[in-house]
Design a protein around this motif. Structure first.
Motif, PDB file in Angstrom:
ATOM      1  N   GLU A   1      10.409   7.862  -2.373  1.00 34.14           N
ATOM      2  CA  GLU A   1      11.113   7.159  -1.168  1.00 34.14           C
ATOM      3  C   GLU A   1      10.105   5.917  -0.847  1.00 34.14           C
ATOM      4  OE1 GLU A   1      11.940   8.035   3.510  1.00 34.14           O
ATOM      5  OE2 GLU A   1      12.327   9.518   2.033  1.00 34.14           O
ATOM      6  N   GLU A   2       8.819   6.170  -0.887  1.00 39.30           N
ATOM      7  CA  GLU A   2       7.820   5.099  -0.489  1.00 39.30           C
ATOM      8  C   GLU A   2       7.881   4.189  -1.704  1.00 39.30           C
ATOM      9  OE1 GLU A   2       5.582   5.138   1.785  1.00 39.30           O
ATOM     10  OE2 GLU A   2       5.915   7.005   2.953  1.00 39.30           O
ATOM     11  N   LEU A   3       8.038   4.415  -2.797  1.00 37.51           N
ATOM     12  CA  LEU A   3       7.773   3.466  -3.956  1.00 37.51           C
ATOM     13  C   LEU A   3       9.380   2.689  -4.079  1.00 37.51           C
ATOM     14  CD1 LEU A   3       5.578   5.565  -6.201  1.00 37.51           C
ATOM     15  CD2 LEU A   3       4.901   3.546  -4.863  1.00 37.51           C
TER      16      LEU A   3
ATOM     17  N   LYS B   1       0.814  -1.301   0.023  1.00 34.41           N
ATOM     18  CA  LYS B   1      -0.011   0.026   0.141  1.00 34.41           C
ATOM     19  C   LYS B   1       0.886   1.389   0.167  1.00 34.41           C
ATOM     20  CE  LYS B   1      -4.138  -2.079   0.682  1.00 34.41           C
ATOM     21  NZ  LYS B   1      -5.105  -2.332  -0.103  1.00 34.41           N
ATOM     22  N   LEU B   2       0.391   2.287  -0.753  1.00 32.34           N
ATOM     23  CA  LEU B   2       1.025   3.684  -0.409  1.00 32.34           C
ATOM     24  C   LEU B   2       0.100   4.436   0.295  1.00 32.34           C
ATOM     25  CD1 LEU B   2       2.941   5.684  -1.706  1.00 32.34           C
ATOM     26  CD2 LEU B   2       1.459   6.401  -3.361  1.00 32.34           C
ATOM     27  N   ILE B   3       0.683   5.182   1.248  1.00 34.29           N
ATOM     28  CA  ILE B   3       0.132   5.857   2.127  1.00 34.29           C
ATOM     29  C   ILE B   3      -0.102   7.485   1.477  1.00 34.29           C
ATOM     30  CG2 ILE B   3      -0.298   6.758   4.656  1.00 34.29           C
ATOM     31  CD1 ILE B   3       1.111   4.292   5.625  1.00 34.29           C
ATOM     32  N   LEU B   4      -1.181   7.820   1.195  1.00 38.33           N
ATOM     33  CA  LEU B   4      -1.369   9.156   0.342  1.00 38.33           C
ATOM     34  C   LEU B   4      -2.078  10.129   1.439  1.00 38.33           C
ATOM     35  CD1 LEU B   4      -0.681  10.406  -2.158  1.00 38.33           C
ATOM     36  CD2 LEU B   4      -2.968   9.756  -2.893  1.00 38.33           C
ATOM     37  N   LYS B   5      -1.371  11.298   1.758  1.00 34.54           N
ATOM     38  CA  LYS B   5      -2.237  12.288   2.714  1.00 34.54           C
ATOM     39  C   LYS B   5      -2.363  13.502   1.705  1.00 34.54           C
ATOM     40  CE  LYS B   5       1.218  11.130   6.179  1.00 34.54           C
ATOM     41  NZ  LYS B   5       2.228  11.466   6.952  1.00 34.54           N
ATOM     42  N   ASN B   6      -3.813  14.143   1.849  1.00 31.70           N
ATOM     43  CA  ASN B   6      -4.106  15.263   1.417  1.00 31.70           C
ATOM     44  C   ASN B   6      -4.354  16.047   2.781  1.00 31.70           C
ATOM     45  OD1 ASN B   6      -6.766  14.874   1.936  1.00 31.70           O
ATOM     46  ND2 ASN B   6      -6.999  14.382  -0.278  1.00 31.70           N
ATOM     47  N   LYS B   7      -4.957  17.098   2.580  1.00 33.38           N
ATOM     48  CA  LYS B   7      -5.473  18.038   3.791  1.00 33.38           C
ATOM     49  C   LYS B   7      -6.251  17.512   4.632  1.00 33.38           C
ATOM     50  CE  LYS B   7      -4.218  22.563   1.358  1.00 33.38           C
ATOM     51  NZ  LYS B   7      -4.657  24.005   1.051  1.00 33.38           N
ATOM     52  N   SER B   8      -7.269  16.981   4.063  1.00 41.53           N
ATOM     53  CA  SER B   8      -8.372  16.314   5.044  1.00 41.53           C
ATOM     54  C   SER B   8      -8.314  14.753   5.193  1.00 41.53           C
ATOM     55  CB  SER B   8      -9.531  16.943   4.607  1.00 41.53           C
ATOM     56  OG  SER B   8      -9.938  16.796   3.408  1.00 41.53           O
ATOM     57  N   GLU B   9      -7.697  13.958   4.393  1.00 41.22           N
ATOM     58  CA  GLU B   9      -8.011  12.567   4.316  1.00 41.22           C
ATOM     59  C   GLU B   9      -6.714  11.925   4.138  1.00 41.22           C
ATOM     60  OE1 GLU B   9     -11.708  11.567   2.014  1.00 41.22           O
ATOM     61  OE2 GLU B   9     -11.044  12.995   0.885  1.00 41.22           O
ATOM     62  N   ILE B  10      -6.659  10.779   4.299  1.00 41.40           N
ATOM     63  CA  ILE B  10      -5.447   9.701   4.188  1.00 41.40           C
ATOM     64  C   ILE B  10      -6.043   8.529   3.362  1.00 41.40           C
ATOM     65  CG2 ILE B  10      -3.707   8.247   5.180  1.00 41.40           C
ATOM     66  CD1 ILE B  10      -3.859   9.935   7.582  1.00 41.40           C
ATOM     67  N   PHE B  11      -5.327   8.091   2.082  1.00 43.39           N
ATOM     68  CA  PHE B  11      -5.794   7.173   1.248  1.00 43.39           C
ATOM     69  C   PHE B  11      -4.846   6.174   1.577  1.00 43.39           C
ATOM     70  CE2 PHE B  11      -7.771  10.872  -0.566  1.00 43.39           C
ATOM     71  CZ  PHE B  11      -9.259  10.539  -0.696  1.00 43.39           C
ATOM     72  N   LEU B  12      -5.232   4.848   1.327  1.00 41.42           N
ATOM     73  CA  LEU B  12      -4.331   3.564   1.275  1.00 41.42           C
ATOM     74  C   LEU B  12      -4.490   3.006  -0.122  1.00 41.42           C
ATOM     75  CD1 LEU B  12      -4.020   3.877   4.169  1.00 41.42           C
ATOM     76  CD2 LEU B  12      -3.809   1.480   4.489  1.00 41.42           C
ATOM     77  N   ILE B  13      -3.704   3.110  -1.143  1.00 47.46           N
ATOM     78  CA  ILE B  13      -3.789   2.685  -2.462  1.00 47.46           C
ATOM     79  C   ILE B  13      -2.904   1.654  -2.642  1.00 47.46           C
ATOM     80  CG2 ILE B  13      -3.476   3.673  -4.781  1.00 47.46           C
ATOM     81  CD1 ILE B  13      -3.694   6.647  -3.647  1.00 47.46           C
ATOM     82  N   ASP B  14      -3.294   0.709  -3.597  1.00 46.29           N
ATOM     83  CA  ASP B  14      -2.525  -0.582  -3.883  1.00 46.29           C
ATOM     84  C   ASP B  14      -1.575  -0.067  -4.843  1.00 46.29           C
ATOM     85  OD1 ASP B  14      -3.687  -2.555  -2.659  1.00 46.29           O
ATOM     86  OD2 ASP B  14      -5.563  -2.491  -3.821  1.00 46.29           O
ATOM     87  N   LYS B  15      -0.357  -0.203  -4.599  1.00 44.82           N
ATOM     88  CA  LYS B  15       0.785   0.310  -5.234  1.00 44.82           C
ATOM     89  C   LYS B  15       0.783  -0.302  -6.936  1.00 44.82           C
ATOM     90  CE  LYS B  15       4.142   0.756  -1.797  1.00 44.82           C
ATOM     91  NZ  LYS B  15       5.478   0.479  -1.257  1.00 44.82           N
ATOM     92  N   LYS B  16       0.311  -1.493  -6.946  1.00 45.54           N
ATOM     93  CA  LYS B  16       0.063  -2.430  -8.142  1.00 45.54           C
ATOM     94  C   LYS B  16      -1.012  -1.563  -9.184  1.00 45.54           C
ATOM     95  CE  LYS B  16      -3.251  -5.842  -6.935  1.00 45.54           C
ATOM     96  NZ  LYS B  16      -3.870  -5.233  -5.914  1.00 45.54           N
TER      97      LYS B  16
END
Length: 233
Positions: free
Chosen positions: A174-176, A127-142
């Protein structure tokens, strides 16, 4: 690498935090300030994993900083380092990582920080942990096709949908690292699993076409040479 922000209105205590942590290879001090209002601004401007803060400070307390982090879902953990023992119950209502009394030893502080490292190690590496101003998403790297930086916005293009974030390409790279992603250009990271072809664009660059989308990216000739050496030789 754990990215840390430090705030303590007492100059001596702030210096002690810096000296304690500055030579730890797995830690990076992103900012250090004795002004809590400045820390509030720096939290919004920087990508950190952990805030280490005093509680009682002029104008803005450590509690208020922790409450801001929790309310906006920033995904930043908090360690309170304080001379006051009476705030512990309320502190843990804010889901802080640790509550450390002054004066503290280096071993005690690192033990608290290591709790975060253990949590990070448990995160699914797919998973890639993705941050924006109000939410956090966990995205499948694949599922990530490519990533593009335009002005101050980064967009992650996946098979299903697109996501915007304030995180830079350097941070995401760095995350990838260690997977099938390469930094193709100062404005692009690409997933080679989705690459369909490269077409000459300029003397020193190529356009990248992908499966499943008409969108394209740019790769420099130098990075294309590196890609060929890494994956196709």
């Amino acid at each position: 690498m754990i990215k840390i922000g430090l705030v303590d209105d007492q100059k001596y205590d702030l210096e002690k935090l810096n000296i304690t942590l500055e030579n730890e290879s797995h830690l990076k001090i992103v900012f250090s300030t004795n002004n809590a209002e400045e820390a509030y601004k720096l939290i919004k401007e920087n990508n950190i994993d952990l805030l280490i803060t005093d509680i009682e400070m002029p104008d803005l307390s450590g509690y208020e900083l922790a409450d801001f982090i929790r309310s906006y879902g920033l995904g930043i953990k908090v360690i309170f380092v304080t001379a006051q023992s009476g705030y512990a119950v309320h502190a843990f209502e804010l889901d802080v990582l640790d509550y450390i009394m002054k004066p503290f030893s280096k071993e005690r502080l690192l033990r608290g920080i290591n709790r975060l490292q253990q949590k990070k190690d448990k995160v699914d590496k797919t998973k890639l942990i993705l941050k924006n101003k109000s939410e956090i998403f966990l995205i499948d790297k694949k599922n990530i096709v490519y990533i593009e930086r335009t002005n101050r916005t980064t967009t992650i293009f996946t098979k299903e949908e697109n996501y915007s974030t304030y995180q830079t390409l350097n941070e995401l790279e760095e995350e990838l690292s260690g997977s099938h992603f390469i930094r193709a250009h100062r404005g692009f990271i690409i997933n080679i699993h989705y690459v369909k072809n490269f077409s000459l664009y300029t003397k020193n660059s190529y356009t990248v076409s992908f499966q499943g989308t008409k969108n394209t990216a740019i790769i420099t000739k130098a990075n294309l040479d590196k890609l060929q050496d890494r994956f196709y030789n």
